[in-house]
Design a protein around this motif. Sequence first.
Motif, PDB file in Angstrom:
ATOM      1  N   TRP A 279       0.842  -1.190   0.000  1.00  0.00           N
ATOM      2  CA  TRP A 279       0.000   0.000   0.000  1.00  0.00           C
ATOM      3  C   TRP A 279       0.879   1.243   0.000  1.00  0.00           C
ATOM      4  O   TRP A 279       1.777   1.379   0.832  1.00  0.00           O
ATOM      5  CB  TRP A 279      -0.910  -0.013   1.229  1.00  0.00           C
ATOM      6  CG  TRP A 279      -1.609   1.286   1.499  1.00  0.00           C
ATOM      7  CD1 TRP A 279      -1.272   2.205   2.442  1.00  0.00           C
ATOM      8  CD2 TRP A 279      -2.753   1.810   0.810  1.00  0.00           C
ATOM      9  NE1 TRP A 279      -2.126   3.272   2.400  1.00  0.00           N
ATOM     10  CE2 TRP A 279      -3.061   3.060   1.401  1.00  0.00           C
ATOM     11  CE3 TRP A 279      -3.548   1.360  -0.231  1.00  0.00           C
ATOM     12  CZ2 TRP A 279      -4.121   3.849   0.988  1.00  0.00           C
ATOM     13  CZ3 TRP A 279      -4.606   2.146  -0.641  1.00  0.00           C
ATOM     14  CH2 TRP A 279      -4.887   3.366  -0.043  1.00  0.00           C
TER      15      TRP A 279
ATOM     16  N   THR B 185       2.109   4.326   1.183  1.00  0.00           N
ATOM     17  CA  THR B 185       1.888   5.108   2.411  1.00  0.00           C
ATOM     18  C   THR B 185       1.819   6.603   2.137  1.00  0.00           C
ATOM     19  O   THR B 185       1.344   7.362   2.989  1.00  0.00           O
ATOM     20  CB  THR B 185       3.020   4.834   3.407  1.00  0.00           C
ATOM     21  OG1 THR B 185       4.284   5.089   2.785  1.00  0.00           O
ATOM     22  CG2 THR B 185       2.984   3.370   3.858  1.00  0.00           C
TER      23      THR B 185
ATOM     24  N   GLN C 204      -7.386   0.611   1.983  1.00  0.00           N
ATOM     25  CA  GLN C 204      -6.361  -0.439   2.049  1.00  0.00           C
ATOM     26  C   GLN C 204      -6.978  -1.829   1.884  1.00  0.00           C
ATOM     27  O   GLN C 204      -6.381  -2.718   1.278  1.00  0.00           O
ATOM     28  CB  GLN C 204      -5.621  -0.339   3.380  1.00  0.00           C
ATOM     29  CG  GLN C 204      -4.794   0.922   3.533  1.00  0.00           C
ATOM     30  CD  GLN C 204      -4.053   0.979   4.849  1.00  0.00           C
ATOM     31  OE1 GLN C 204      -3.750  -0.059   5.448  1.00  0.00           O
ATOM     32  NE2 GLN C 204      -3.748   2.174   5.318  1.00  0.00           N
TER      33      GLN C 204
ATOM     34  N   TRP D 146      -7.496  -2.279  -1.688  1.00  0.00           N
ATOM     35  CA  TRP D 146      -6.195  -2.470  -2.353  1.00  0.00           C
ATOM     36  C   TRP D 146      -5.767  -3.936  -2.277  1.00  0.00           C
ATOM     37  O   TRP D 146      -5.249  -4.490  -3.245  1.00  0.00           O
ATOM     38  CB  TRP D 146      -5.163  -1.570  -1.674  1.00  0.00           C
ATOM     39  CG  TRP D 146      -3.780  -1.671  -2.241  1.00  0.00           C
ATOM     40  CD1 TRP D 146      -2.804  -2.557  -1.886  1.00  0.00           C
ATOM     41  CD2 TRP D 146      -3.203  -0.856  -3.273  1.00  0.00           C
ATOM     42  NE1 TRP D 146      -1.661  -2.346  -2.617  1.00  0.00           N
ATOM     43  CE2 TRP D 146      -1.886  -1.310  -3.476  1.00  0.00           C
ATOM     44  CE3 TRP D 146      -3.690   0.205  -4.025  1.00  0.00           C
ATOM     45  CZ2 TRP D 146      -1.037  -0.713  -4.407  1.00  0.00           C
ATOM     46  CZ3 TRP D 146      -2.839   0.787  -4.959  1.00  0.00           C
ATOM     47  CH2 TRP D 146      -1.538   0.320  -5.141  1.00  0.00           C
TER      48      TRP D 146
END
Length: 355
Positions: free
Chosen positions: A40, A42, A87, A90
Amino acid sequence: MSTRPTKPRNFLLDWQQWCYPGSRRVFTADEMARAGGQPWPTGIDQYVYVNLVLLLAINSSEIMQSRQTWIWPAVLVTGWAVLGVAQWLWQGPTRKRLNIALYGFFAVVFTLSLAVGRLGWRERVIDLLPLLLAVMTSIVSAWWVLTLYRVDQIEARLRELAEQDAALRLQTRLAAAQIQPHFLFNTLASLQHWVDTGDVRAAPLLRDFTAYLRATLPMFERELQPLADEIEMVRRYLAIMQARLGARLAFTIDMPADLDAQLPPGLVLTLVENAIAHGIEPQLRGGHVDITARRDGEHLVLTVRDDGPGLAPGRTDGVGLSNTRRRLLSAFPGATLTLADATPGCIATLTLPTP
């Protein structure tokens, strides 16, 4: 039979995208494990939190005047929840997950609206309605776009890996095709001479040569082959060379019958060819080639040793050894191939992991 090209779906006319939006592409668990390992980013978290803090700081005076200090933690918690859902999408960019997130979000907003109405804050909510609708639209759109982007990213990675696999298969076939073609021509020349002169060695050589070709031709279609097939190919090759060199060549092969492993085709054959070309043929007296295979824990250790003059000073890998190393590392990243002086001669040690 002719087929008509399929027309792409018009998004505006696709009613399913209005009720159940998202990509129709479904990835298997293997595809996700192979191409969906990107972490992911950040930077998205940092971008969202920085903007939320700036937004709260700009409106801090109004928040303090209205004594609505609960807005600060409410906004930050909302941002944290929105990023958590992002997330989650994702990690699994499926149409089902996207719709769970969207309809779940609408349900939460609807429930909060009812609660606010009962608390008597309906007028305040109506005043903030344009802003709330804008925020809701932004969140929903962000999740939607993120899911579509993630699907495209994984599909692109799968295509890239497929192209790499195709290139590797082509490289393997080209490398196998470079296994000393002069050996074939020299063997055919010897065979023709012995046939013309009525030499009794012609028939055994023809049998070994036929068996050798039968064993080597599948190399061009395989990425891996059993060790037993590789050793049989090497045995036929050595029998042919022994027929040509006579007493100048002796060899032994020591491989346990229960030793089972897979390796790129022609790997051991290339090492044996180098041993004969650089260790046996240059010597008038000839020499001996010793091939051993054994299991050492979770590794297969295979050695090819000759009693020739050893490694030449400043030696570099030729085409055969370079291809061998490249194919070995492509198939087994943890494998090693080393060449060292054996006093006398040279020893090539091949170590590769086994299941």
